[in-house]
Design an enzyme around this catalytic site. Structure first.
Site, PDB file in Angstrom:
ATOM      1  N   TRP A  27       3.353  46.892 -59.024  1.00  0.00           N
ATOM      2  CA  TRP A  27       2.109  46.132 -59.612  1.00  0.00           C
ATOM      3  C   TRP A  27       2.884  44.282 -60.610  1.00  0.00           C
ATOM      4  CZ3 TRP A  27      -1.912  47.486 -63.836  1.00  0.00           C
ATOM      5  CH2 TRP A  27      -2.717  46.492 -63.461  1.00  0.00           C
ATOM      6  N   ASP A  63       1.778  56.628 -62.937  1.00  0.00           N
ATOM      7  CA  ASP A  63       0.588  55.780 -62.996  1.00  0.00           C
ATOM      8  C   ASP A  63      -0.139  55.758 -61.649  1.00  0.00           C
ATOM      9  OD1 ASP A  63      -1.167  53.358 -63.121  1.00  0.00           O
ATOM     10  OD2 ASP A  63       0.138  51.641 -62.766  1.00  0.00           O
ATOM     11  N   LYS A  68     -10.678  51.858 -57.686  1.00  0.00           N
ATOM     12  CA  LYS A  68     -10.217  52.127 -56.254  1.00  0.00           C
ATOM     13  C   LYS A  68     -10.974  53.113 -55.503  1.00  0.00           C
ATOM     14  CE  LYS A  68      -7.599  48.592 -56.306  1.00  0.00           C
ATOM     15  NZ  LYS A  68      -6.996  48.338 -57.620  1.00  0.00           N
TER      16      LYS A  68
END
Length: 437
Positions: A163, A244, A280
């Site tokens: 990311w 993560d 999300k």
């Protein structure tokens, strides 16, 4: 002459003098040397898409779920939770505690670690509510920068690719990063040998950032057996794992399955930390609901150690945001702690992940039908919101210029941006650009 007339003349003279006075000498700013920062690539892409007036434009850059009509989707369970909150006579806007809403953070820990996790049973976990997953990564990075024992020049190990925000989050707290191999362009899968070799050769006691599931941007995850080998290497090298997790339940549709790697590491006795996001999987993108969890290893002094760590995390949180935002946490709290709402959430997750899986199949099948050069099986093998298509930058730019299709330059697409109305259009455009470029 009257005093009133004299006073008027004095004021007029003062105004005239002011008007005719030379302008002040220009002063240099102390910040004249500040360079103009580049536009964030993803948000720049979003702006370009919004400015495009073409009626068949396609947005495959957005990292948010869209329904089959390319519209944002508020989860039905979230609507119910909001209704409950709206009718709660005791609802107020007082500050939350520094560490956040306790019933939310404890439920979030159970969700990610498992309700029967040995770390929870033995009180070896401390949890802090954060500004979504980004804030959780930042809080963890800040804590490690201040307290993790390491050589000053030792770098955090981050997957290549990762990311885009990861390196700069660590950099902003004074932690440099380097990469370990992850994606193999030749197979469009995991470079497992390169990953393990890199972790084995890294300086002992390094921080290793790991994506728990639905790796961003590749959509390539290790198998369970590969995770076991990764854990073995990390144990041998005394590395510190930093997970993560932005897509629990969104990757496979199964909350427990998507947390498997984290739970395995905890069961194996690792000391670790986890950044957890509800952006999300609950669709709470703008509400910024997240958690940071620190898990101490099993030892006689574990509970004392976790208290000290919790105290320092509270100080860091206090100095940065003081108290976390309440609304998103209250929504998540209701969903996580109410049996009926939780069951409905699982159904919502299944619907979202199921639609994304169907788009993977539709895209793959159309490319095969068109005879598009290359092997496109990786689209089916990858998981979660994103797919690393293998398209190069020239092909990506041509797709944008000729077909008004927007994706990141590295060829990553958001599968959630595809739907039954545009998947054939996209596949046909890909077929054309692969043959021409």
């Amino acid at each position: 002459m009257s005093s009133h007339s004299s006073s008027s003349k004095d004021r007029l003279a003062s105004i005239t003098a002011h008007i005719s006075a030379p302008p002040p000498t220009p002063m240099a700013s102390s910040f004249d040397a500040v360079p103009l920062a580049p536009t964030d690539p993803l948000f720049g892409l979003m702006a370009a898409y919004k400015a495009d007036t073409f009626d068949r434009k396609v947005d495959l850059g957005v990292g948010a779920y869209r329904d089959d009509n390319a519209k944002p989707w508020i989860l039905p369970v979230v609507k119910k939770a909001e209704s409950i909150l709206a009718n709660d006579p005791n609802l107020n806007h007082e500050y939350l505690p520094i560490a956040g809403l306790p019933t939310f953070t404890s439920a979030a820990a159970r969700l990610i670690l498992g309700s029967d996790s040995p770390a929870i049973v033995e009180n070896r976990v401390t949890s802090v509510q954060t500004i979504s997953g980004t804030g959780a990564v930042h809080l963890g990075a800040l804590f490690l920068a201040k307290f993790f024992p390491r050589p000053q020049d030792q770098k955090v190990l981050i997957s290549n690719p990762t990311w885009a925000n990861h390196p700069q989050i660590f950099s902003n707290v004074g932690l440099a990063s380097t990469t370990y191999p992850y994606f193999d362009p030749s197979t469009k899968g995991l470079d497992f040998d390169g990953l393990c070799s890199s972790l084995e050769s890294a300086p002992e006691g390094s921080v290793v950032l790991l994506h728990a599931c639905a790796h961003n941007p590749t959509g390539v995850d290790p198998t369970k057996e590969q995770w076991k080998r990764i854990a073995e290497v990390i144990r041998q090298k005394k590395h510190f794992p930093f997970f993560d997790c932005a897509y629990q339940g969104f990757a496979s549709g199964d909350l427990d399955n998507d947390a498997w790697a984290i739970r395995y590491f905890v069961e194996e006795g690792f000391e670790l930390c986890v950044a957890q996001s509800f952006a999300k999987n609950l669709g709470l993108y703008g509400e910024r609901a997240g958690c940071f969890h620190f898990v101490s290893p099993p030892s006689p002094n574990a509970q004392d150690g976790i208290k000290r760590i919790a105290s320092q995390l509270a100080i860091l949180q206090r100095s940065e945001i003081s108290n976390p935002p309440a609304y998103g946490a209250r929504i998540a709290n209701l969903v996580l702690n109410d049996g009926k709402l939780f069951a409905e959430w699982c159904e919502n997750l299944s619907e979202m992940s199921g639609r994304i899986k169907s788009m993977r199949t539709a895209l793959h099948d159309k490319l095969v039908e068109l005879g598009t050069p290359g092997d496109w099986s990786h689209i089916l093998k990858q998981i979660g919101m994103f797919s690393f298509t293998g398209l190069n930058e020239k092909q990506v730019l041509k797709l944008r210029e000729e077909s008004h299709i927007y994706l990141t330059k590295n060829g990553r697409i958001s599968m959630a941006g595809l739907n039954t109305h545009n998947v054939e259009y996209f596949a046909t455009a890909v077929d054309k650009v692969v043959r021409e470029v």
